[in-house]
Enzyme design. Structure first.
Site, mmCIF file in Angstrom:
data_model
loop_
_atom_site.group_PDB
_atom_site.id
_atom_site.type_symbol
_atom_site.label_atom_id
_atom_site.label_comp_id
_atom_site.label_asym_id
_atom_site.label_seq_id
_atom_site.Cartn_x
_atom_site.Cartn_y
_atom_site.Cartn_z
ATOM 1 N N SER A 249 -8.257 -32.645 -8.344
ATOM 2 C CA SER A 249 -7.467 -31.473 -8.707
ATOM 3 C C SER A 249 -5.987 -31.758 -8.541
ATOM 4 O O SER A 249 -5.565 -32.376 -7.570
ATOM 5 C CB SER A 249 -7.864 -30.293 -7.816
ATOM 6 O OG SER A 249 -7.082 -29.171 -8.104
ATOM 7 N N CYS A 250 -5.222 -31.296 -9.515
ATOM 8 C CA CYS A 250 -3.768 -31.302 -9.408
ATOM 9 C C CYS A 250 -3.300 -29.966 -9.974
ATOM 10 O O CYS A 250 -4.075 -29.266 -10.624
ATOM 11 C CB CYS A 250 -3.146 -32.501 -10.109
ATOM 12 S SG CYS A 250 -3.303 -32.536 -11.886
ATOM 13 N N PRO A 251 -2.063 -29.581 -9.748
ATOM 14 C CA PRO A 251 -1.614 -28.254 -10.165
ATOM 15 C C PRO A 251 -1.845 -27.935 -11.641
ATOM 16 O O PRO A 251 -2.228 -26.828 -11.972
ATOM 17 C CB PRO A 251 -0.126 -28.249 -9.823
ATOM 18 C CG PRO A 251 -0.016 -29.206 -8.684
ATOM 19 C CD PRO A 251 -1.037 -30.277 -8.974
ATOM 20 N N THR A 252 -1.667 -28.900 -12.516
ATOM 21 C CA THR A 252 -1.883 -28.609 -13.933
ATOM 22 C C THR A 252 -3.262 -29.036 -14.397
ATOM 23 O O THR A 252 -3.824 -28.431 -15.303
ATOM 24 C CB THR A 252 -0.829 -29.305 -14.824
ATOM 25 O OG1 THR A 252 -0.866 -30.703 -14.551
ATOM 26 C CG2 THR A 252 0.551 -28.755 -14.572
ATOM 27 N N GLY A 253 -3.823 -30.056 -13.807
ATOM 28 C CA GLY A 253 -5.168 -30.494 -14.153
ATOM 29 C C GLY A 253 -5.237 -31.216 -15.483
ATOM 30 O O GLY A 253 -6.290 -31.267 -16.110
#
Length: 158
Positions: free
Chosen positions: A8-12
């Site tokens: 997972s990352c903030p924008t994905g």
């Protein structure tokens, strides 16, 4: 060994996708059965089922956002930043396998640094912190003569 992972990352869009792909290919090359869920701003992709989680021996979470770990209760969870999934997938998988074989449970932080730097810090007797750091406050910022308040004061006084 059966593994599940969440990236997972903030924008994905980029990092979580790269981490997922790297974990999947590396895991398969190492002979493990792995399924990876990708989380981002648009929701979850390739979502892990409760059957996937129940069958898993260990969990890998490489994320720069909060990931709910409740559904992985009773499993070893190796957790690190998403960058670790991109750059150090083999290390994350090895840590998960070791944790499962040792019978560990709960969250095991793999941190943002490599195992080599962690081992070097442990063998040198430090926690990786620079010895010049102390409890004394550190000066932050630049030249006070160039600061916003100094410039405002000069501008208002002219």
């Amino acid at each position: 060994m059966k593994l599940v992972a969440v990236t997972s990352c903030p924008t994905g869009i980029a990092h979580s996708q790269m981490a997922a792909e790297n974990l999947e290919t590396t895991g398969e090359e190492m002979g493990h059965d792995i399924k990876v869920e990708v989380q981002g701003a648009m929701g979850a992709e390739n979502e892990l089922s409760s059957e996937d989680i129940a069958a898993a021996d260990a969990v890998i979470i490489t994320a720069d956002t909060a990931v709910q770990t409740d559904r992985f209760e009773g499993k070893p969870i190796v957790q690190a930043p998403v960058k670790a999934g991109v750059n150090r997938a083999a290390e994350m998988i090895e840590r998960a396998v070791e944790a499962a074989e040792a019978g560990k449970r709960g969250v095991i932080s793999a941190g943002g640094e490599s195992a080599e730097s962690t081992e070097a810090a442990e063998s040198s007797g430090t926690d990786g912190a620079d010895e010049s750091e102390s409890d004394a406050p550190q000066k932050r910022g630049g030249d006070p003569e160039k600061g916003i308040f100094r410039r405002l004061r000069r501008w208002l006084s002219s």
